[in-house]
Write a protein that holds these residues in place. Structure first.
Motif, mmCIF file in Angstrom:
data_model
loop_
_atom_site.group_PDB
_atom_site.id
_atom_site.type_symbol
_atom_site.label_atom_id
_atom_site.label_comp_id
_atom_site.label_asym_id
_atom_site.label_seq_id
_atom_site.Cartn_x
_atom_site.Cartn_y
_atom_site.Cartn_z
ATOM 1 N N VAL A 40 0.841 -1.201 0.000
ATOM 2 C CA VAL A 40 0.000 0.000 0.000
ATOM 3 C C VAL A 40 0.880 1.256 0.000
ATOM 4 O O VAL A 40 0.616 2.214 -0.727
ATOM 5 N N ASP A 41 1.940 1.223 0.790
ATOM 6 C CA ASP A 41 2.870 2.362 0.825
ATOM 7 C C ASP A 41 3.506 2.569 -0.547
ATOM 8 O O ASP A 41 3.702 3.701 -0.982
ATOM 9 N N ARG A 42 3.835 1.470 -1.229
ATOM 10 C CA ARG A 42 4.431 1.562 -2.564
ATOM 11 C C ARG A 42 3.475 2.216 -3.546
ATOM 12 O O ARG A 42 3.866 3.071 -4.343
ATOM 13 N N LEU A 43 2.202 1.806 -3.492
ATOM 14 C CA LEU A 43 1.204 2.403 -4.381
ATOM 15 C C LEU A 43 1.078 3.900 -4.109
ATOM 16 O O LEU A 43 1.077 4.721 -5.033
ATOM 17 N N ALA A 44 1.005 4.257 -2.818
ATOM 18 C CA ALA A 44 0.862 5.670 -2.452
ATOM 19 C C ALA A 44 2.067 6.474 -2.934
ATOM 20 O O ALA A 44 1.923 7.576 -3.482
ATOM 21 N N ALA A 45 3.261 5.910 -2.769
ATOM 22 C CA ALA A 45 4.481 6.607 -3.194
ATOM 23 C C ALA A 45 4.509 6.758 -4.716
ATOM 24 O O ALA A 45 4.893 7.815 -5.239
ATOM 25 N N ALA A 46 4.073 5.722 -5.429
ATOM 26 C CA ALA A 46 4.058 5.772 -6.897
ATOM 27 C C ALA A 46 3.127 6.876 -7.378
ATOM 28 O O ALA A 46 3.417 7.585 -8.345
ATOM 29 N N LEU A 47 2.003 7.036 -6.694
ATOM 30 C CA LEU A 47 1.032 8.079 -7.044
ATOM 31 C C LEU A 47 1.655 9.460 -6.913
ATOM 32 O O LEU A 47 1.636 10.266 -7.845
ATOM 33 N N VAL A 48 2.201 9.726 -5.735
ATOM 34 C CA VAL A 48 2.750 11.052 -5.441
ATOM 35 C C VAL A 48 3.941 11.338 -6.351
ATOM 36 O O VAL A 48 4.068 12.428 -6.917
ATOM 37 N N ASP A 49 4.768 10.330 -6.516
ATOM 38 C CA ASP A 49 5.989 10.466 -7.298
ATOM 39 C C ASP A 49 5.676 10.753 -8.774
ATOM 40 O O ASP A 49 6.209 11.695 -9.363
ATOM 41 N N ARG B 9 6.013 2.811 -13.318
ATOM 42 C CA ARG B 9 5.860 2.286 -11.966
ATOM 43 C C ARG B 9 4.428 2.477 -11.465
ATOM 44 O O ARG B 9 3.845 1.584 -10.844
ATOM 45 N N LEU B 10 3.856 3.633 -11.758
ATOM 46 C CA LEU B 10 2.479 3.904 -11.324
ATOM 47 C C LEU B 10 1.511 2.937 -11.999
ATOM 48 O O LEU B 10 0.645 2.347 -11.341
ATOM 49 N N GLU B 13 1.864 -0.471 -10.400
ATOM 50 C CA GLU B 13 1.250 -0.569 -9.059
ATOM 51 C C GLU B 13 -0.278 -0.589 -9.155
ATOM 52 O O GLU B 13 -0.943 -1.348 -8.451
ATOM 53 N N VAL B 40 -4.362 14.020 -5.899
ATOM 54 C CA VAL B 40 -3.532 12.806 -5.902
ATOM 55 C C VAL B 40 -2.894 12.602 -4.530
ATOM 56 O O VAL B 40 -2.862 11.494 -4.001
ATOM 57 N N ALA B 44 -3.324 9.387 -1.988
ATOM 58 C CA ALA B 44 -2.163 8.677 -1.430
ATOM 59 C C ALA B 44 -2.220 8.676 0.096
ATOM 60 O O ALA B 44 -1.975 7.648 0.741
ATOM 61 N N LEU B 47 -4.817 6.264 1.423
ATOM 62 C CA LEU B 47 -4.339 4.883 1.335
ATOM 63 C C LEU B 47 -3.482 4.529 2.546
ATOM 64 O O LEU B 47 -3.737 3.552 3.248
#
Lengths: 207, 207
Positions: A40-49, B9-10, B13, B40, B44, B47
């Protein structure tokens, strides 16, 4: 509401995504709550990034990394710089790339003309297109806007705008989709298929 | 790949979510890139926040805020503490609550028996259920596991396990879904509908 506040908020945020109704938002939320916390943290980071990094390519308008950056397609020395395909949307670039047939450049308008929504020619950012044609390297501009009212109007407008700029202007063919049934095609598609008919040659069709 | 790394990556995920194929993952990613950055960030945060806060209710196993917390349903003084509905999944609680008809408590098993997947009775956490029945407040346990092989086996097992514990044990009815056609129902549903038939009374059906 029977759910804890943070779950309600998650369902609410997921439900804002296109094509995600209240029921799927709930299903996604339940899945995420059962998932590994790191996932879940990975998904959230991918979104923001992704949202922070991705910008429009300074050349063609497709996705590029960083403000003022140039996309992988424009940087690719193997692309034919004499061909430029004009599309409405980055999605269209992805669809054309998936064919592995087109090897030219792109130009993403970002939208189609739509007088009803107040979108006139000034919204198409034609300065950018004019600048790209200035070098004289481009021989042909392929108008690949959608085959709907706005896309057709945009293609029509661009073909006028491009005339006299020393480039060949073409429009992608409209006709019967492959694998379909003729008797299922709508009347307008049939009209376009007839208008766009091509001479049969042995072993193929002429260009 | 023609997309910038952070976009790849997004999409990757998003594509891990259930029911989200590569095409929808791409569509979602494109939408998010066009969205307001604050929106966004909110998604995040929702989540990470929900995953960090939500735990299983220490009583019934439904969603509760915080480790060891108790859910809104178990805390509600208006619920009938003499009725307990046993379900497989938190989703089932949500479905039953949406009817606004059931006013008892729940017990979420978290899974059904599935010998093929190595899920035996010990995985059902029956200590927790036994503890909840100890007070003697519960008059009736309604077995509302799914009407499939695993759910039926689980209901069968629980009805044995519950016998002699001084509670009435019932199973939700299996039969024709409302609004459906009898001739579209599968044979097993028809068999259950016949087995579960009830005496017609004027103005309704007997219990």
């Amino acid at each position: 509401m029977i759910y804890p506040q943070s779950l309600v908020r998650l369902i609410d945020e997921l439900g804002r995504l296109p094509g995600v109704g209240p029921k799927s938002a709930q299903r996604l939320a339940f899945h995420l709550l059962r998932s590994d916390r790191a996932a879940v943290d990975r998904l959230a980071a991918a979104l923001v990034d992704a949202r922070a990094r991705i910008a429009s390519c300074a050349e063609c308008g497709f996705f590029a990394e960083g403000e003022g950056g140039v996309c992988a397609l424009c940087r690719d020395p193997r692309r034919d710089r004499g061909l430029m395909c004009v599309v409405e949307d980055p999605k269209d670039v992805a669809a054309l790339e998936a064919t592995h047939e087109y090897r030219g450049l792109y130009h993403v308008l970002g939208r189609a003309l739509s007088p009803i929504d107040g979108v006139g020619p000034e919204a198409l950012g034609l300065d950018r297109l004019a600048r790209r044609l200035e070098g004289g390297e481009v021989r042909e501009v392929i108008l690949a806007t959608d085959p709907d009212v706005e896309g057709e109007a945009t293609a029509m407008f661009l073909s006028h705008w491009l005339s006299g700029r020393g480039v060949r202007v073409t429009r992608i063919a409209r006709g019967l989709p492959m694998g379909g049934d003729l008797d299922y095609a709508d009347a307008l598609t049939l009209v376009r298929a007839l208008e766009g008919r091509q001479e049969m040659r042995e072993g193929g069709v002429s260009g």
